[in-house]
Design a protein around this motif. Sequence first.
Motif, PDB file in Angstrom:
ATOM      1  N   ALA A 378       0.824  -1.213   0.000  1.00 17.65           N
ATOM      2  CA  ALA A 378       0.000   0.000   0.000  1.00 17.65           C
ATOM      3  C   ALA A 378       0.853   1.255   0.000  1.00 17.65           C
ATOM      4  O   ALA A 378       0.397   2.325  -0.437  1.00 17.65           O
ATOM      5  CB  ALA A 378      -0.931  -0.005   1.215  1.00 17.65           C
ATOM      6  N   ALA A 379       2.100   1.159   0.487  1.00 20.29           N
ATOM      7  CA  ALA A 379       2.982   2.326   0.505  1.00 20.29           C
ATOM      8  C   ALA A 379       3.478   2.692  -0.889  1.00 20.29           C
ATOM      9  O   ALA A 379       3.983   3.801  -1.096  1.00 20.29           O
ATOM     10  CB  ALA A 379       4.173   2.059   1.430  1.00 20.29           C
ATOM     11  N   GLY A 428       0.372  -8.356  -9.114  1.00 26.67           N
ATOM     12  CA  GLY A 428       1.466  -7.990  -8.220  1.00 26.67           C
ATOM     13  C   GLY A 428       1.295  -6.667  -7.528  1.00 26.67           C
ATOM     14  O   GLY A 428       2.218  -6.197  -6.847  1.00 26.67           O
ATOM     15  N   ALA A 429       0.141  -6.021  -7.654  1.00 26.07           N
ATOM     16  CA  ALA A 429      -0.109  -4.715  -7.037  1.00 26.07           C
ATOM     17  C   ALA A 429      -1.354  -4.787  -6.166  1.00 26.07           C
ATOM     18  O   ALA A 429      -2.214  -5.652  -6.351  1.00 26.07           O
ATOM     19  CB  ALA A 429      -0.271  -3.632  -8.098  1.00 26.07           C
ATOM     20  N   LEU A 430      -1.447  -3.861  -5.234  1.00 23.28           N
ATOM     21  CA  LEU A 430      -2.627  -3.764  -4.384  1.00 23.28           C
ATOM     22  C   LEU A 430      -3.727  -3.046  -5.152  1.00 23.28           C
ATOM     23  O   LEU A 430      -3.508  -1.977  -5.733  1.00 23.28           O
ATOM     24  CB  LEU A 430      -2.288  -3.001  -3.108  1.00 23.28           C
ATOM     25  N   THR A 431      -4.917  -3.635  -5.173  1.00 24.68           N
ATOM     26  CA  THR A 431      -6.041  -3.004  -5.870  1.00 24.68           C
ATOM     27  C   THR A 431      -6.599  -1.853  -5.042  1.00 24.68           C
ATOM     28  O   THR A 431      -6.333  -1.734  -3.846  1.00 24.68           O
ATOM     29  CB  THR A 431      -7.161  -4.026  -6.117  1.00 24.68           C
ATOM     30  N   LEU A 437      -9.972  -1.550   1.841  1.00 19.58           N
ATOM     31  CA  LEU A 437     -10.233  -2.549   2.875  1.00 19.58           C
ATOM     32  C   LEU A 437      -9.294  -2.358   4.057  1.00 19.58           C
ATOM     33  O   LEU A 437      -9.717  -2.423   5.223  1.00 19.58           O
ATOM     34  CB  LEU A 437     -10.071  -3.952   2.284  1.00 19.58           C
ATOM     35  N   LEU A 438      -8.008  -2.129   3.781  1.00 26.02           N
ATOM     36  CA  LEU A 438      -7.038  -1.955   4.854  1.00 26.02           C
ATOM     37  C   LEU A 438      -7.276  -0.674   5.629  1.00 26.02           C
ATOM     38  O   LEU A 438      -7.138  -0.639   6.860  1.00 26.02           O
ATOM     39  CB  LEU A 438      -5.615  -1.938   4.278  1.00 26.02           C
ATOM     40  N   ALA A 439      -7.647   0.394   4.920  1.00 30.29           N
ATOM     41  CA  ALA A 439      -7.739   1.706   5.557  1.00 30.29           C
ATOM     42  C   ALA A 439      -9.094   1.989   6.176  1.00 30.29           C
ATOM     43  O   ALA A 439      -9.188   2.612   7.238  1.00 30.29           O
ATOM     44  CB  ALA A 439      -7.404   2.798   4.536  1.00 30.29           C
TER      45      ALA A 439
END
Length: 748
Positions: A378-379, A428-431, A437-439
């Motif tokens: 995510a960074a 290979g990347a965060l959608t 979802l994480l935030a």
Amino acid sequence: MSGTTLAEWLRAQEDHALVALLRARPDLATPPPADTAVLATRIGSRASVARACEDLDTLTLTVLEALLVLDADLAPVDAKAVRALFGKTDVRPALRLLRARALLWGPDDALSTPPASRDAVTPFPCGLGRSVPGLVDVDVDDLPEDERRVLRALAAGPPVGQTKDAARLVPLEGATTPIQKLLARGLLVRRDAQTVELPREVGLKVRGASPLGPVQAKEPALGTVARDPSTVDHTGGGAALELSRHVEALLRGWSDEPPAVLRSGGVGVRELRKLARDLDVDERRAALLVELVVNAGLVADSDGAEPEWVPTTQTDAWLVAAPEHRWAALAQAWVDLPRLPGLIGRRDDRDRLLNPLAPELNRPAAPRDRRRVLEALAALEPGTSVTDPDELAAVLAWRAPRRGGRLRDELVRWTVEEGTAVGVLALGALTAQGRTLLAEGPAAAAKRLGDALPAPVDHVLVQADLTVVAPGRLDPELADEIALVADVESAGGATVYRVHEGSVRRAFDAGRSAADLHELFRARSRTPVPQSLTYLIDDAARKHGRLRGGAAGSFLRCDDPVLVAEVLAHPASERLELRRIAPTVLVGPLPLAEVLDVLRAAGFAPAAEGPDGRVLDLREGGRRIAGKGRRRTAQPTTPSDEQLDELVRLVRAGDRAATTTGGARVSVPGHLGAGPSATLDLLQRAARLGRSVLVDFVDGHGTAARRVITPHVVGGGVLEGVDVSYGEVRRFPLHRITSAALVEDDGA
């Protein structure tokens, strides 16, 4: 060189620095320390130092080890000596971080570390052995090559080695091996009959210009590729729909045939293989699906004498939910999963196969470690793909080398693989939905996925070969109708269904008529409906429902006496105990559903009817049990800044109280109400003088707490006064107060 103690250094820090310390090391705040001395003791404990080191990067951890090489845990050292060990590498940021974590304190010319650091970090910092001060001026350049070779091997670390030559010490003239000669010269130290150790001073001499060995000052490079974020999001959306489809098939299959719970827990190998075949996926994906549905609360152990894995009542709500909400529930269940599905298929220490849902897969730290991988992705900028998970594992290992244990690198690969299957990652990347979802949680992520998915289509394309192509995600109503009359042949961006006689009969059994099916394809197909499909529906309709059944137990009726006679003559009628009560009517004692199943297996095409003559859908809805809730590992709550500010104020008050009373506290005796006591006198004196007191008490829930109070009234079994931290008047029953002490400065 003398230095300040840790407690003295803590007292000199600003409040905001202590708040930052407690935020970085939350274990220090539980339970709240009474004063700075208690906080200092807790900071220096071995367990707390070990926990604090888990978040240190490789360079900072190396700096801490360098301080131990200089024996900063025994006596203060100068920062110049630390910097000298690293040459041109700038270690000032690392020193600041260690100070912020209270793993280092004091001025630059007198730095100290907690005495427990050596045990908590490593007994051999930077791969160097224990000190033998008498070897400071040792010269190793003139040694024979075989002896220097041994020293170089031990100097590379670890500094201990196993050898039979340590069994006994021999004089130099009697030594025959390099180890014996080095022991005789005093350049190696014998620790026991089989172990030798290279002293620190000798190791430093052998290393020469690199006293700490190879130092990883920078984190490894991470190979990335920039992609269009919309491509990543759409790919992840497709994976999310595929996940939802597979889970739906799993739930429907297990509703009809729940797999047994193994005696040791989990799902058996045969059941897993059957599931993989039914879903047309590999066993690793099938195992992940099993773990997800259980952690999401959609499937649970039925308990009892012969327990099975049965869908719960939550399944029905999940099945009728929109695709994006289905996905969000599963994705959150994966992020919170306190288990490691990647271990499935391996063998444990006793050579037993690890099955899905086996207790041996439990890992309470798994959600934290999984989030750590996702937050690293995510960074990166949206759309940035990591080309090699092993490189990501190397980066995370540099950032926190003491985290993750022996499965650390594999957990990174598993997270990338599982996240891609779940739709949180793609290419290979965060959608975008994964970031949300994480935030922000599953509700916001569902909305974000809904925006990323293409709008549902309201049409299909019927082909001449009796296949039906859905050129996208069908709207829910159309999807249900097509799934009723056709079977999925292949899934993907465009789902292909196939219509056949059995699927058409299934639609008729559910109450659809031939006219309904003709209208469905006429209205929803963008291509002309082929004659072959029309003939198939009409032909199945002519056979279907000619034979009607009802409850007698059950009855069968038909306008054609010849067909009734054919049924009665069939061997199946004897098992069904059918008998003729009229030329066109048969009855039997068995349930109608069972009668119809047997007749259909015998080649007939009966339909069920209700009292009004309409066709009934007798398909079972599947078994359900009460849900047991999501399996979660309790995560420690993070205190707010306000709570940490209050805790620091209480620590300061504890320091002032200790100064006033000489470190002593006055405790409340059990017979407080029977007469005067030292504590009661202290509280009353504070009320008269307007002084504040530090009060320890037990609240109504039995929880110990502490407050700084300025008493106004003490009597009648109650202490009433102003809570200094909040400026509010509070009342405390005297029998709940456990101790009190005067605070020197009321302005805390």
